[in-house]
Design an enzyme around this catalytic site. Structure first.
Site, PDB file in Angstrom:
ATOM      1  N   SER A 119       0.881  -1.174   0.000  1.00  0.00           N
ATOM      2  CA  SER A 119       0.000   0.000   0.000  1.00  0.00           C
ATOM      3  C   SER A 119       0.914   1.219   0.000  1.00  0.00           C
ATOM      4  CB  SER A 119      -0.937  -0.022   1.203  1.00  0.00           C
ATOM      5  OG  SER A 119      -0.211  -0.207   2.396  1.00  0.00           O
ATOM      6  N   ASP A 126      -0.844  16.383  15.471  1.00  0.00           N
ATOM      7  CA  ASP A 126       0.168  17.059  16.289  1.00  0.00           C
ATOM      8  C   ASP A 126      -0.381  18.336  16.911  1.00  0.00           C
ATOM      9  OD1 ASP A 126       2.368  15.286  16.147  1.00  0.00           O
ATOM     10  OD2 ASP A 126       2.636  15.862  14.057  1.00  0.00           O
ATOM     11  N   PHE A 151      13.430  14.088   9.456  1.00  0.00           N
ATOM     12  CA  PHE A 151      12.108  13.513   9.701  1.00  0.00           C
ATOM     13  C   PHE A 151      12.163  12.593  10.932  1.00  0.00           C
ATOM     14  CE2 PHE A 151       8.620  10.649   7.735  1.00  0.00           C
ATOM     15  CZ  PHE A 151       7.635  11.343   8.428  1.00  0.00           C
ATOM     16  N   GLU A 167       1.384   5.576   0.654  1.00  0.00           N
ATOM     17  CA  GLU A 167       0.901   6.863   1.176  1.00  0.00           C
ATOM     18  C   GLU A 167       1.319   7.994   0.235  1.00  0.00           C
ATOM     19  OE1 GLU A 167       1.382   8.312   5.473  1.00  0.00           O
ATOM     20  OE2 GLU A 167       2.588   9.768   4.350  1.00  0.00           O
ATOM     21  N   HIS A 194       3.644  -0.990   3.874  1.00  0.00           N
ATOM     22  CA  HIS A 194       3.044   0.312   3.547  1.00  0.00           C
ATOM     23  C   HIS A 194       4.179   1.302   3.280  1.00  0.00           C
ATOM     24  CE1 HIS A 194      -0.100   3.395   3.640  1.00  0.00           C
ATOM     25  NE2 HIS A 194       0.676   4.127   4.410  1.00  0.00           N
TER      26      HIS A 194
HETATM   27  P1  FAD Z   1      -2.006   8.587  19.304  1.00  0.00           P
HETATM   28  O1  FAD Z   1      -1.648   7.182  18.970  1.00  0.00           O
HETATM   29  O2  FAD Z   1      -3.363   8.835  19.749  1.00  0.00           O
HETATM   30  O3  FAD Z   1      -1.005   9.143  20.400  1.00  0.00           O
HETATM   31  C1  FAD Z   1       0.419   8.941  20.260  1.00  0.00           C
HETATM   32  C2  FAD Z   1       0.956   8.311  21.546  1.00  0.00           C
HETATM   33  O4  FAD Z   1       0.773   9.234  22.599  1.00  0.00           O
HETATM   34  C3  FAD Z   1       0.193   7.043  21.948  1.00  0.00           C
HETATM   35  O5  FAD Z   1       0.803   5.864  21.440  1.00  0.00           O
HETATM   36  C4  FAD Z   1       0.207   7.106  23.460  1.00  0.00           C
HETATM   37  O6  FAD Z   1       1.384   6.501  23.948  1.00  0.00           O
HETATM   38  C5  FAD Z   1       0.261   8.588  23.758  1.00  0.00           C
HETATM   39  N1  FAD Z   1      -1.066   9.145  24.032  1.00  0.00           N
HETATM   40  C6  FAD Z   1      -1.758  10.046  23.281  1.00  0.00           C
HETATM   41  N2  FAD Z   1      -2.921  10.375  23.855  1.00  0.00           N
HETATM   42  C7  FAD Z   1      -2.986   9.668  25.002  1.00  0.00           C
HETATM   43  C8  FAD Z   1      -3.936   9.585  26.059  1.00  0.00           C
HETATM   44  N3  FAD Z   1      -5.048  10.342  26.059  1.00  0.00           N
HETATM   45  N4  FAD Z   1      -3.696   8.730  27.072  1.00  0.00           N
HETATM   46  C9  FAD Z   1      -2.585   7.982  27.095  1.00  0.00           C
HETATM   47  N5  FAD Z   1      -1.621   8.030  26.117  1.00  0.00           N
HETATM   48  C10 FAD Z   1      -1.825   8.859  25.099  1.00  0.00           C
HETATM   49  N6  FAD Z   1      -0.187  13.732  11.088  1.00  0.00           N
HETATM   50  C11 FAD Z   1      -0.938  14.621  10.375  1.00  0.00           C
HETATM   51  O7  FAD Z   1      -1.079  15.787  10.780  1.00  0.00           O
HETATM   52  N7  FAD Z   1      -1.544  14.246   9.196  1.00  0.00           N
HETATM   53  C12 FAD Z   1      -1.445  12.989   8.696  1.00  0.00           C
HETATM   54  O8  FAD Z   1      -1.996  12.692   7.626  1.00  0.00           O
HETATM   55  C13 FAD Z   1      -0.686  12.021   9.433  1.00  0.00           C
HETATM   56  N8  FAD Z   1      -0.584  10.742   9.008  1.00  0.00           N
HETATM   57  C14 FAD Z   1       0.072   9.811   9.788  1.00  0.00           C
HETATM   58  C15 FAD Z   1       0.072   8.466   9.397  1.00  0.00           C
HETATM   59  C16 FAD Z   1       0.707   7.492  10.168  1.00  0.00           C
HETATM   60  C17 FAD Z   1       0.693   6.062   9.729  1.00  0.00           C
HETATM   61  C18 FAD Z   1       1.362   7.878  11.384  1.00  0.00           C
HETATM   62  C19 FAD Z   1       2.060   6.843  12.219  1.00  0.00           C
HETATM   63  C20 FAD Z   1       1.366   9.215  11.786  1.00  0.00           C
HETATM   64  C21 FAD Z   1       0.726  10.196  11.010  1.00  0.00           C
HETATM   65  N9  FAD Z   1       0.670  11.534  11.394  1.00  0.00           N
HETATM   66  C22 FAD Z   1      -0.059  12.447  10.653  1.00  0.00           C
HETATM   67  C23 FAD Z   1       1.399  11.999  12.589  1.00  0.00           C
HETATM   68  C24 FAD Z   1       0.510  11.973  13.833  1.00  0.00           C
HETATM   69  O9  FAD Z   1      -0.529  12.933  13.691  1.00  0.00           O
HETATM   70  C25 FAD Z   1       1.366  12.320  15.030  1.00  0.00           C
HETATM   71  O10 FAD Z   1       2.323  11.338  15.270  1.00  0.00           O
HETATM   72  C26 FAD Z   1       0.580  12.617  16.295  1.00  0.00           C
HETATM   73  O11 FAD Z   1       1.458  13.195  17.249  1.00  0.00           O
HETATM   74  C27 FAD Z   1      -0.044  11.381  16.925  1.00  0.00           C
HETATM   75  O12 FAD Z   1      -1.218  11.005  16.282  1.00  0.00           O
HETATM   76  P2  FAD Z   1      -1.786   9.506  16.568  1.00  0.00           P
HETATM   77  O13 FAD Z   1      -3.195   9.425  16.206  1.00  0.00           O
HETATM   78  O14 FAD Z   1      -0.899   8.501  15.993  1.00  0.00           O
HETATM   79  O15 FAD Z   1      -1.662   9.571  18.151  1.00  0.00           O
END
Ligand code: FAD
Length: 287
Positions: A7, A101, A210, A9, A258
């Protein structure tokens, strides 16, 4: 060695030149028959409309299964769920659901007053619709916001329990990093597929920057190899390093990869060719 599913991105174009680049990239990679392709969502939701246009254009012109990235940043719950509803209305039924972020002007992620506070909340709300395949992000090396790797595993479990049916990892350099994480997830009862996110190194300087931003550790062997290769040897080394990583993953039981393409297809095509994954069809019917 059996061939893994792939896949890709992409990121949404911000100008005409980038539009051509995305188009050429999709045209080059679509014949590899990817399981799905995904389109990122600019930090802070800055590409909301562009992501929507890229997702729907890729789906309708190439017939690709497209997953739209979506974050919780700077939007109310209502606005965020409207984006999902718009995708569903356009026939797009896959979302990569992320927290995102820190919004502009903040050091750490701060939810919008009426917005989703976490990726788990977002996933649960999308899952309630019942018509979306939800993927999420995950971190084989501790995310900058997490206490340790165990916290990332526990958090991934919550995302899967909330409705994510697969997870895509942040990029990493060593296959063992992925295997350790995969095994810890399995031990925690996570049975959703975890897709390793592979970054073909288009530029060593860019990959290092990065890595620093997202908490990926850069191993000594990579520092030394790329320093030794110099600019002339960088492309050949990048291909060798990426193929080796993919082969090690596949040898260790990984059946899907991916790729973070950065909208540059050449290196991805070469890596796939080395893995025995070749284009299978022409695109003469592309609209
Ligand atoms: P989460 O998994 O929700 O949080 C990251 C980590 O923080 C968790 O593993 C956990 O350990 C901790 N954490 C967070 N919240 C809590 C809580 N409430 N309680 C306990 N622990 C917590 N960013 C963009 O802006 N646009 C994109 O299109 C984009 N695509 C991405 C695609 C992939 C495959 C990945 C891996 C990242 C991408 N990102 C993107 C980056 C991402 O937005 C950042 O890494 C962001 O800081 C975390 O988002 P997440 O949903 O992975 O976080």
């Amino acid at each position: 060695m059996s061939q893994p599913a792939v896949s890709f991105e992409f990121f949404p174009p911000r100008n005409l030149d980038q539009s051509f680049r995305l188009w050429d990239t999709a045209r080059a990679l679509a014949p590899l028959a990817p399981d799905f392709v995904s389109v990122t969502y600019g930090a802070g939701g800055t590409t909301r409309q562009l992501t929507h246009e890229a997702v729907t254009a890729l789906a309708s012109h190439y017939g690709l299964n497209v997953a739209a990235h979506l974050t919780c940043v700077d939007a109310t719950r209502e606005q965020t769920l409207q984006i999902v509803a718009d995708y569903a209305a356009a026939g797009v039924h896959e979302i990569v659901a992320l927290r995102g972020d820190a919004p502009q002007g903040h050091e750490r992620f701060t939810p919008h007053a009426d917005g989703f506070a976490s990726s788990v909340e977002l996933i649960a709300a999308i899952a309630e619709r019942g018509d979306m395949t939800i993927r999420c992000g995950t971190y084989p090396e501790p995310h900058p916001d997490s206490a340790d790797s165990a916290a990332d595993v526990a958090w991934l479990k919550r995302k899967v329990d909330a409705g994510a049916s697969s997870a895509i990892t942040q990029f990493f350099f060593d296959a063992d990093t992925f295997f350790r994480f995969r095994d810890a997830c399995a031990a925690a009862g996570i049975d959703a597929p975890i897709l390793p996110g592979i970054l073909p190194i288009q530029s060593w300087a860019g990959a290092r920057r990065f890595a620093e931003r997202c908490g990926t550790s850069v191993p000594q062997w990579a520092e030394e190899a790329f320093a030794g290769a110099g600019r002339e040897g960088e492309a050949a080394l990048a291909l060798e390093v990426c193929v080796r990583l993919c082969e090690q993953l596949v040898a260790g039981g990984v059946d899907r990869l991916h790729f973070y393409t950065l909208n540059k297809p050449e290196l991805v095509l070469k890596v796939c060719a080395a893995l025995g994954i070749h284009p299978n069809g022409d695109l003469s019917d592309v609209a």
